[in-house]
Scaffold this active site. Structure first.
Site, PDB file in Angstrom:
ATOM      1  N   SER A 142       0.863  -1.193   0.000  1.00  0.00           N
ATOM      2  CA  SER A 142       0.000   0.000   0.000  1.00  0.00           C
ATOM      3  C   SER A 142       0.891   1.231   0.000  1.00  0.00           C
ATOM      4  O   SER A 142       2.037   1.167   0.488  1.00  0.00           O
ATOM      5  CB  SER A 142      -0.859   0.004   1.270  1.00  0.00           C
ATOM      6  OG  SER A 142      -1.438   1.279   1.475  1.00  0.00           O
ATOM      7  N   TYR A 155      -1.403  -0.547  10.176  1.00  0.00           N
ATOM      8  CA  TYR A 155      -1.509  -1.029   8.792  1.00  0.00           C
ATOM      9  C   TYR A 155      -0.277  -0.598   7.995  1.00  0.00           C
ATOM     10  O   TYR A 155       0.340  -1.407   7.302  1.00  0.00           O
ATOM     11  CB  TYR A 155      -2.785  -0.429   8.204  1.00  0.00           C
ATOM     12  CG  TYR A 155      -3.040  -0.723   6.756  1.00  0.00           C
ATOM     13  CD1 TYR A 155      -3.440  -1.983   6.341  1.00  0.00           C
ATOM     14  CD2 TYR A 155      -2.919   0.287   5.788  1.00  0.00           C
ATOM     15  CE1 TYR A 155      -3.714  -2.237   4.999  1.00  0.00           C
ATOM     16  CE2 TYR A 155      -3.190   0.039   4.454  1.00  0.00           C
ATOM     17  CZ  TYR A 155      -3.582  -1.223   4.069  1.00  0.00           C
ATOM     18  OH  TYR A 155      -3.846  -1.477   2.744  1.00  0.00           O
ATOM     19  N   LYS A 159       2.503  -2.878   6.038  1.00  0.00           N
ATOM     20  CA  LYS A 159       2.722  -2.808   4.586  1.00  0.00           C
ATOM     21  C   LYS A 159       4.182  -2.445   4.286  1.00  0.00           C
ATOM     22  O   LYS A 159       4.747  -2.889   3.276  1.00  0.00           O
ATOM     23  CB  LYS A 159       1.747  -1.815   3.947  1.00  0.00           C
ATOM     24  CG  LYS A 159       0.295  -2.276   4.021  1.00  0.00           C
ATOM     25  CD  LYS A 159       0.062  -3.596   3.268  1.00  0.00           C
ATOM     26  CE  LYS A 159      -1.403  -3.952   3.159  1.00  0.00           C
ATOM     27  NZ  LYS A 159      -1.650  -5.176   2.392  1.00  0.00           N
TER      28      LYS A 159
HETATM   29  N1  LIG Z   1      -8.717  -0.720  -1.468  1.00  0.00           N
HETATM   30  C1  LIG Z   1      -7.681   0.072  -1.251  1.00  0.00           C
HETATM   31  O1  LIG Z   1      -7.772   1.301  -1.299  1.00  0.00           O
HETATM   32  C2  LIG Z   1      -6.329  -0.534  -0.993  1.00  0.00           C
HETATM   33  C3  LIG Z   1      -5.203   0.310  -1.096  1.00  0.00           C
HETATM   34  C4  LIG Z   1      -3.939  -0.231  -0.870  1.00  0.00           C
HETATM   35  C5  LIG Z   1      -3.807  -1.562  -0.567  1.00  0.00           C
HETATM   36  N2  LIG Z   1      -4.908  -2.365  -0.454  1.00  0.00           N
HETATM   37  C6  LIG Z   1      -4.696  -3.769  -0.128  1.00  0.00           C
HETATM   38  O2  LIG Z   1      -5.322  -4.576  -1.091  1.00  0.00           O
HETATM   39  C7  LIG Z   1      -5.683  -5.828  -0.518  1.00  0.00           C
HETATM   40  C8  LIG Z   1      -7.133  -6.151  -0.858  1.00  0.00           C
HETATM   41  O3  LIG Z   1      -7.961  -5.116  -0.383  1.00  0.00           O
HETATM   42  P1  LIG Z   1      -9.386  -4.780  -1.016  1.00  0.00           P
HETATM   43  O4  LIG Z   1      -9.505  -3.312  -0.970  1.00  0.00           O
HETATM   44  O5  LIG Z   1      -9.588  -5.492  -2.261  1.00  0.00           O
HETATM   45  O6  LIG Z   1     -10.345  -5.382   0.136  1.00  0.00           O
HETATM   46  P2  LIG Z   1     -11.800  -6.053   0.049  1.00  0.00           P
HETATM   47  O7  LIG Z   1     -12.601  -5.483  -1.046  1.00  0.00           O
HETATM   48  O8  LIG Z   1     -12.309  -5.971   1.437  1.00  0.00           O
HETATM   49  O9  LIG Z   1     -11.478  -7.581  -0.330  1.00  0.00           O
HETATM   50  C9  LIG Z   1     -10.700  -8.355   0.532  1.00  0.00           C
HETATM   51  C10 LIG Z   1     -10.706  -9.785   0.059  1.00  0.00           C
HETATM   52  O10 LIG Z   1      -9.849 -10.541   0.904  1.00  0.00           O
HETATM   53  C11 LIG Z   1     -10.614 -11.511   1.658  1.00  0.00           C
HETATM   54  N3  LIG Z   1     -10.056 -11.492   3.003  1.00  0.00           N
HETATM   55  C12 LIG Z   1     -10.105 -10.491   3.906  1.00  0.00           C
HETATM   56  N4  LIG Z   1      -9.465 -10.846   5.027  1.00  0.00           N
HETATM   57  C13 LIG Z   1      -9.015 -12.103   4.838  1.00  0.00           C
HETATM   58  C14 LIG Z   1      -8.291 -13.020   5.639  1.00  0.00           C
HETATM   59  N5  LIG Z   1      -7.916 -12.708   6.872  1.00  0.00           N
HETATM   60  N6  LIG Z   1      -8.002 -14.230   5.116  1.00  0.00           N
HETATM   61  C15 LIG Z   1      -8.384 -14.564   3.860  1.00  0.00           C
HETATM   62  N7  LIG Z   1      -9.069 -13.730   3.064  1.00  0.00           N
HETATM   63  C16 LIG Z   1      -9.374 -12.516   3.540  1.00  0.00           C
HETATM   64  C17 LIG Z   1     -12.051 -11.019   1.552  1.00  0.00           C
HETATM   65  O11 LIG Z   1     -13.005 -12.061   1.658  1.00  0.00           O
HETATM   66  P3  LIG Z   1     -13.566 -12.495   3.120  1.00  0.00           P
HETATM   67  O12 LIG Z   1     -13.902 -11.228   3.850  1.00  0.00           O
HETATM   68  O13 LIG Z   1     -14.753 -13.358   2.827  1.00  0.00           O
HETATM   69  O14 LIG Z   1     -12.448 -13.228   3.763  1.00  0.00           O
HETATM   70  C18 LIG Z   1     -12.065 -10.451   0.141  1.00  0.00           C
HETATM   71  O15 LIG Z   1     -12.135 -11.453  -0.824  1.00  0.00           O
HETATM   72  C19 LIG Z   1      -5.390  -5.701   0.978  1.00  0.00           C
HETATM   73  O16 LIG Z   1      -4.149  -6.283   1.272  1.00  0.00           O
HETATM   74  C20 LIG Z   1      -5.301  -4.195   1.188  1.00  0.00           C
HETATM   75  O17 LIG Z   1      -4.451  -3.866   2.254  1.00  0.00           O
HETATM   76  C21 LIG Z   1      -6.170  -1.880  -0.662  1.00  0.00           C
END
Ligand SMILES: NC(=O)c1ccc[n+]([C@@H]2O[C@H](COP(=O)([O-])OP(=O)(O)OC[C@H]3O[C@@H](n4cnc5c(N)ncnc54)[C@H](OP(=O)(O)O)[C@@H]3O)[C@@H](O)[C@H]2O)c1
Length: 251
Positions: A142, A155, A159
């Site tokens: 991130s 967080y 990261k």
């Molecule tokens: N969105 C942003 O702005 C952003 C920015 C920078 C980095 N990121 C990173 O991108 C990654 C994905 O984020 P996202 O925004 O796509 O989130 P999201 O829409 O909430 O999706 C998260 C996915 O991961 C699964 N998940 C969550 N916790 C889990 C766990 N402990 N074990 C296994 N599966 C898990 C969720 O399904 P279940 O809940 O059913 O497990 C879902 O499929 C993360 O690492 C986040 O830190 C996101």
């Protein structure tokens, strides 16, 4: 349209929705077979249906659970016979507040889910396939791991550790496996909703490219880092941020 099989297989963690789903979609579109993980079984089933049950399998479980890590890789090997790419995408950000008041047990949990899990999955794919046959690993970090972000310190620390883990593994796994990270800014997913809900235009205005990210933006970057186009890139963190870091010098 039928896609020509690439012969490659990827394991993407946390891919029932959001960024992980966007990555799985990009890899399926270029002909990979893909195994996805997540905790919620119904959401995983739906994702498999949308992505195509002929090319995608789901393995439910919690990312930090070592037995799940081993089972996910074992199931992928059983179903597809190989695991070329690992995308460590599952992550958590459960707290919001100042570091001075951060519950240390929560900080430990964040580290366990975001960092140790990624290492655990990498150990498993390395042992099962990549050590002998090569491949690539992509860790979803991130921008919060590159520069401080107010009130999400635990967080951000995790990261930043993921970015170091990327460089460390890149060094140790070279020359057979390339390891890179992607550091996104705000991408429109359930995870980041609170950062833009009801004020998307205002949030987007801060971005030189004029919009927030979407999962496809990260899918494209992950596809690149797991392709021959990036064959001489390892240990790097690709910042995918709509240009938001360009504002750092604007006073
Ligand atoms: N969105 C942003 O702005 C952003 C920015 C920078 C980095 N990121 C990173 O991108 C990654 C994905 O984020 P996202 O925004 O796509 O989130 P999201 O829409 O909430 O999706 C998260 C996915 O991961 C699964 N998940 C969550 N916790 C889990 C766990 N402990 N074990 C296994 N599966 C898990 C969720 O399904 P279940 O809940 O059913 O497990 C879902 O499929 C993360 O690492 C986040 O830190 C996101």
């Amino acid at each position: 349209m039928t896609v020509q099989d690439s012969g490659k297989v990827a394991l993407v963690t946390g891919a029932s929705r959001g960024i992980g789903y966007g990555i799985a979609e990009a890899l399926v579109a270029r002909g990979d077979r893909v195994a996805i993980t997540g905790r919620g079984e119904d959401a995983l089933k739906e994702a498999v249906e949308r992505l195509g049950a002929d090319r995608v399998i789901a393995i439910p479980g919690k990312a930090h659970d070592e037995a799940h890590q081993a089972a996910a890789v074992e199931r992928t090997m059983e179903a597809f016979g190989r695991v070329d790419y690992l995308v460590n995408n599952a992550g958590t950000n459960p707290v919001f507040g100042p570091m001075a008041e951060l519950d240390l047990n929560v900080a430990r949990k964040v580290y366990e889910t975001n960092v140790i899990s990624a290492l655990g999955f990498a150990q498993q794919t390395w042992k099962a396939w990549q050590k002998e046959n090569g491949g690539a690993i992509v860790n979803i970090a991130s921008v919060a791991g590159v520069a401080p972000s107010p009130f999400i310190g635990a967080y951000g620390m995790s990261k930043a550790a993921m970015i170091n883990l990327t460089a460390q593994l890149a060094h140790e796994f070279a020359p057979v496996v390339r390891v890179n990270a992607i550091a996104p800014a705000v991408v429109k997913t359930k995870f980041a909703e609170a950062l833009y809900e009801g004020r998307e235009a205002e949030a987007a205005a801060a971005y030189p490219l004029g919009r927030l990210g979407v999962p496809e933006d990260i899918g494209g970057a992950a596809a690149f880092l797991t392709s021959a186009q990036s064959d001489w890139i390892t240990g790097q963190t690709l910042v995918v941020d709509g240009g938001i870091f360009l504002n750092a010098g604007v006073g």
